[in-house]
Design a protein around this motif. Structure first.
Motif, PDB file in Angstrom:
ATOM      1  N   ILE A  96       2.756  -5.467  -8.213  1.00  0.00           N
ATOM      2  CA  ILE A  96       3.773  -4.470  -8.548  1.00  0.00           C
ATOM      3  C   ILE A  96       4.682  -5.016  -9.651  1.00  0.00           C
ATOM      4  O   ILE A  96       5.160  -6.150  -9.565  1.00  0.00           O
ATOM      5  N   ASP A  97       4.892  -4.207 -10.685  1.00  0.00           N
ATOM      6  CA  ASP A  97       5.829  -4.559 -11.754  1.00  0.00           C
ATOM      7  C   ASP A  97       7.237  -4.227 -11.245  1.00  0.00           C
ATOM      8  O   ASP A  97       7.666  -3.079 -11.238  1.00  0.00           O
ATOM      9  N   ARG A  98       7.941  -5.245 -10.781  1.00  0.00           N
ATOM     10  CA  ARG A  98       9.234  -5.043 -10.128  1.00  0.00           C
ATOM     11  C   ARG A  98      10.265  -4.410 -11.080  1.00  0.00           C
ATOM     12  O   ARG A  98      11.089  -3.613 -10.651  1.00  0.00           O
ATOM     13  N   LYS A  99      10.177  -4.761 -12.366  1.00  0.00           N
ATOM     14  CA  LYS A  99      11.116  -4.189 -13.341  1.00  0.00           C
ATOM     15  C   LYS A  99      10.872  -2.691 -13.490  1.00  0.00           C
ATOM     16  O   LYS A  99      11.804  -1.901 -13.554  1.00  0.00           O
ATOM     17  N   LYS A 100       9.593  -2.318 -13.567  1.00  0.00           N
ATOM     18  CA  LYS A 100       9.251  -0.906 -13.724  1.00  0.00           C
ATOM     19  C   LYS A 100       9.667  -0.113 -12.476  1.00  0.00           C
ATOM     20  O   LYS A 100      10.250   0.962 -12.572  1.00  0.00           O
ATOM     21  N   LEU A 101       9.402  -0.681 -11.304  1.00  0.00           N
ATOM     22  CA  LEU A 101       9.775  -0.023 -10.046  1.00  0.00           C
ATOM     23  C   LEU A 101      11.302   0.113  -9.958  1.00  0.00           C
ATOM     24  O   LEU A 101      11.820   1.166  -9.579  1.00  0.00           O
ATOM     25  N   ALA A 102      12.009  -0.954 -10.335  1.00  0.00           N
ATOM     26  CA  ALA A 102      13.480  -0.920 -10.313  1.00  0.00           C
ATOM     27  C   ALA A 102      14.011   0.178 -11.233  1.00  0.00           C
ATOM     28  O   ALA A 102      14.940   0.903 -10.876  1.00  0.00           O
ATOM     29  N   ALA A 103      13.399   0.312 -12.416  1.00  0.00           N
ATOM     30  CA  ALA A 103      13.839   1.345 -13.366  1.00  0.00           C
ATOM     31  C   ALA A 103      13.625   2.741 -12.792  1.00  0.00           C
ATOM     32  O   ALA A 103      14.482   3.616 -12.935  1.00  0.00           O
ATOM     33  N   VAL A 104      12.504   2.941 -12.108  1.00  0.00           N
ATOM     34  CA  VAL A 104      12.190   4.246 -11.510  1.00  0.00           C
ATOM     35  C   VAL A 104      13.211   4.602 -10.427  1.00  0.00           C
ATOM     36  O   VAL A 104      13.765   5.694 -10.418  1.00  0.00           O
ATOM     37  N   VAL A 105      13.485   3.652  -9.519  1.00  0.00           N
ATOM     38  CA  VAL A 105      14.398   3.966  -8.404  1.00  0.00           C
ATOM     39  C   VAL A 105      15.856   3.983  -8.857  1.00  0.00           C
ATOM     40  O   VAL A 105      16.677   4.685  -8.274  1.00  0.00           O
ATOM     41  N   PHE A 106      16.150   3.245  -9.918  1.00  0.00           N
ATOM     42  CA  PHE A 106      17.519   3.239 -10.437  1.00  0.00           C
ATOM     43  C   PHE A 106      17.849   4.598 -11.060  1.00  0.00           C
ATOM     44  O   PHE A 106      18.970   5.092 -10.957  1.00  0.00           O
ATOM     45  N   ALA A 107      16.836   5.198 -11.678  1.00  0.00           N
ATOM     46  CA  ALA A 107      17.027   6.490 -12.346  1.00  0.00           C
ATOM     47  C   ALA A 107      17.053   7.661 -11.365  1.00  0.00           C
ATOM     48  O   ALA A 107      17.551   8.732 -11.683  1.00  0.00           O
ATOM     49  N   ASN A 108      16.498   7.458 -10.171  1.00  0.00           N
ATOM     50  CA  ASN A 108      16.394   8.551  -9.211  1.00  0.00           C
ATOM     51  C   ASN A 108      16.807   8.081  -7.814  1.00  0.00           C
ATOM     52  O   ASN A 108      16.016   7.441  -7.116  1.00  0.00           O
ATOM     53  N   PRO A 109      18.038   8.406  -7.390  1.00  0.00           N
ATOM     54  CA  PRO A 109      18.525   7.957  -6.078  1.00  0.00           C
ATOM     55  C   PRO A 109      17.622   8.366  -4.912  1.00  0.00           C
ATOM     56  O   PRO A 109      17.493   7.621  -3.945  1.00  0.00           O
ATOM     57  N   ASN A 110      16.958   9.530  -5.026  1.00  0.00           N
ATOM     58  CA  ASN A 110      16.067   9.962  -3.937  1.00  0.00           C
ATOM     59  C   ASN A 110      14.853   9.049  -3.812  1.00  0.00           C
ATOM     60  O   ASN A 110      14.377   8.784  -2.707  1.00  0.00           O
ATOM     61  N   LYS A 111      14.369   8.570  -4.962  1.00  0.00           N
ATOM     62  CA  LYS A 111      13.226   7.644  -4.919  1.00  0.00           C
ATOM     63  C   LYS A 111      13.655   6.286  -4.353  1.00  0.00           C
ATOM     64  O   LYS A 111      12.875   5.608  -3.692  1.00  0.00           O
ATOM     65  N   ARG A 112      14.919   5.926  -4.616  1.00  0.00           N
ATOM     66  CA  ARG A 112      15.433   4.673  -4.030  1.00  0.00           C
ATOM     67  C   ARG A 112      15.474   4.790  -2.505  1.00  0.00           C
ATOM     68  O   ARG A 112      15.129   3.849  -1.790  1.00  0.00           O
ATOM     69  N   ILE A 113      15.857   5.974  -2.019  1.00  0.00           N
ATOM     70  CA  ILE A 113      15.894   6.209  -0.568  1.00  0.00           C
ATOM     71  C   ILE A 113      14.487   6.051   0.025  1.00  0.00           C
ATOM     72  O   ILE A 113      14.312   5.424   1.077  1.00  0.00           O
ATOM     73  N   ILE A 162       0.837  -1.208   0.000  1.00  0.00           N
ATOM     74  CA  ILE A 162       0.000   0.000   0.000  1.00  0.00           C
ATOM     75  C   ILE A 162       0.870   1.255   0.000  1.00  0.00           C
ATOM     76  O   ILE A 162       0.652   2.175  -0.792  1.00  0.00           O
ATOM     77  N   GLU A 163       1.887   1.274   0.877  1.00  0.00           N
ATOM     78  CA  GLU A 163       2.754   2.458   0.970  1.00  0.00           C
ATOM     79  C   GLU A 163       3.534   2.700  -0.327  1.00  0.00           C
ATOM     80  O   GLU A 163       3.685   3.842  -0.760  1.00  0.00           O
ATOM     81  N   VAL A 164       4.002   1.613  -0.937  1.00  0.00           N
ATOM     82  CA  VAL A 164       4.775   1.742  -2.179  1.00  0.00           C
ATOM     83  C   VAL A 164       3.887   2.261  -3.310  1.00  0.00           C
ATOM     84  O   VAL A 164       4.268   3.178  -4.035  1.00  0.00           O
ATOM     85  N   VAL A 165       2.689   1.712  -3.429  1.00  0.00           N
ATOM     86  CA  VAL A 165       1.768   2.147  -4.489  1.00  0.00           C
ATOM     87  C   VAL A 165       1.308   3.587  -4.231  1.00  0.00           C
ATOM     88  O   VAL A 165       1.201   4.390  -5.167  1.00  0.00           O
ATOM     89  N   ASP A 166       1.074   3.932  -2.960  1.00  0.00           N
ATOM     90  CA  ASP A 166       0.694   5.312  -2.616  1.00  0.00           C
ATOM     91  C   ASP A 166       1.748   6.297  -3.091  1.00  0.00           C
ATOM     92  O   ASP A 166       1.429   7.349  -3.641  1.00  0.00           O
ATOM     93  N   PHE A 167       3.007   5.967  -2.884  1.00  0.00           N
ATOM     94  CA  PHE A 167       4.080   6.904  -3.233  1.00  0.00           C
ATOM     95  C   PHE A 167       4.394   6.895  -4.726  1.00  0.00           C
ATOM     96  O   PHE A 167       4.521   7.942  -5.342  1.00  0.00           O
ATOM     97  N   PHE A 168       4.532   5.705  -5.311  1.00  0.00           N
ATOM     98  CA  PHE A 168       4.997   5.605  -6.703  1.00  0.00           C
ATOM     99  C   PHE A 168       3.873   5.650  -7.733  1.00  0.00           C
ATOM    100  O   PHE A 168       4.127   5.806  -8.921  1.00  0.00           O
ATOM    101  N   GLY A 169       2.642   5.494  -7.270  1.00  0.00           N
ATOM    102  CA  GLY A 169       1.501   5.591  -8.183  1.00  0.00           C
ATOM    103  C   GLY A 169       1.148   4.265  -8.824  1.00  0.00           C
ATOM    104  O   GLY A 169       1.945   3.326  -8.846  1.00  0.00           O
ATOM    105  N   GLU A 170      -0.070   4.194  -9.350  1.00  0.00           N
ATOM    106  CA  GLU A 170      -0.585   2.938  -9.906  1.00  0.00           C
ATOM    107  C   GLU A 170       0.082   2.550 -11.219  1.00  0.00           C
ATOM    108  O   GLU A 170      -0.091   1.429 -11.698  1.00  0.00           O
ATOM    109  N   GLU A 171       0.876   3.476 -11.798  1.00  0.00           N
ATOM    110  CA  GLU A 171       1.579   3.128 -13.057  1.00  0.00           C
ATOM    111  C   GLU A 171       2.648   2.055 -12.842  1.00  0.00           C
ATOM    112  O   GLU A 171       3.147   1.491 -13.808  1.00  0.00           O
ATOM    113  N   ILE A 172       3.009   1.765 -11.589  1.00  0.00           N
ATOM    114  CA  ILE A 172       3.990   0.686 -11.349  1.00  0.00           C
ATOM    115  C   ILE A 172       3.299  -0.682 -11.228  1.00  0.00           C
ATOM    116  O   ILE A 172       3.962  -1.687 -11.018  1.00  0.00           O
TER     117      ILE A 172
END
Length: 197
Positions: free
Chosen positions: A66-83, A49-59
């Motif tokens: 959760i599409d783990r590849k899509k989420l990985a791409a998002v956090v890989f591209a943005n270190p702050n989102k990984r945090i 719930i917390e992950v979807v709330d923050f990253f949005g339903e597009e993941i």
């Protein structure tokens, strides 16, 4: 239960191979932080719930997971989102692992519990484990393995290695080092010695 031992090491060091040897040859229960995280990220899981709330339903995939590849791409591209992702998942994973260990101690079926987590040292798992073991393989061999087994490029390996602790930092934080650069018998003989100590 005699001991709770944390297993750590850089990418490509063969931690899974070592865990398999421990599970097959000793009275050992294995907990992998990645597997716990996956469970918590399933629909209905505490992190979901917390992950979807923050990253949005597009993941999400069409089935609502959760599409783990899509989420990985998002956090890989943005270190702050990984945090942010880590701040959601890591405390929940650690809490779940502590609950599992409490159950194992109560059941008293296994002599050892091995906890494998990428950020074992950084997330202060010394509060959970009696000691840490560092699975060591020289960087050149780890690079070869990652290219062969996962098809990683040098650039991808470089970026992963940059985000991990150095060999010196791993070794300093761990009670023992297991050299996993040769064959399985070589690794197994070290594990036998360590568990007889």
């Amino acid at each position: 239960m005699k001991k709770i031992i944390g297993i750590t090491g850089g990418i490509g060091s063969g931690k899974s191979t070592v865990l398999d040897l421990l599970e097959k040859n000793f009275s050992a229960y294995i907990i992998k932080a990645d597997d716990v995280a996956k469970q918590l990220m399933e629909p209905g899981g505490k992190a979901f719930i917390e992950v979807v709330d923050f990253f949005g339903e597009e993941i999400l995939l069409p089935d609502g997971t959760i599409d783990r590849k899509k989420l990985a791409a998002v956090v890989f591209a943005n270190p702050n989102k990984r945090i942010v992702l880590n701040s959601i998942t890591h405390p929940l994973v650690k809490k779940k692992i502590m609950e599992q260990i409490a159950c194992l101690k109560a059941e008293d079926t296994y002599e050892y519990c091995f906890v494998e987590a990428a950020l074992l040292i950084e997330d202060h798992y010394q509060t959970v484990c009696d000691e840490f073991w560092y699975i060591y393989v020289p960087e050149t061999l780890r690079r070869e393995r990652l290219k062969a087994s996962r098809g990683y490029t040098d650039e991808k390996i470089d970026s992963i290695l940059k985000s991990q602790l150095t060999e010196e930092e791993f070794a300093k934080a761990c009670a023992h080092t297991v050299d996993n650069s040769k064959d399985l018998d070589f690794t197994l003989s070290q594990l036998e010695k360590l568990l007889q100590m």
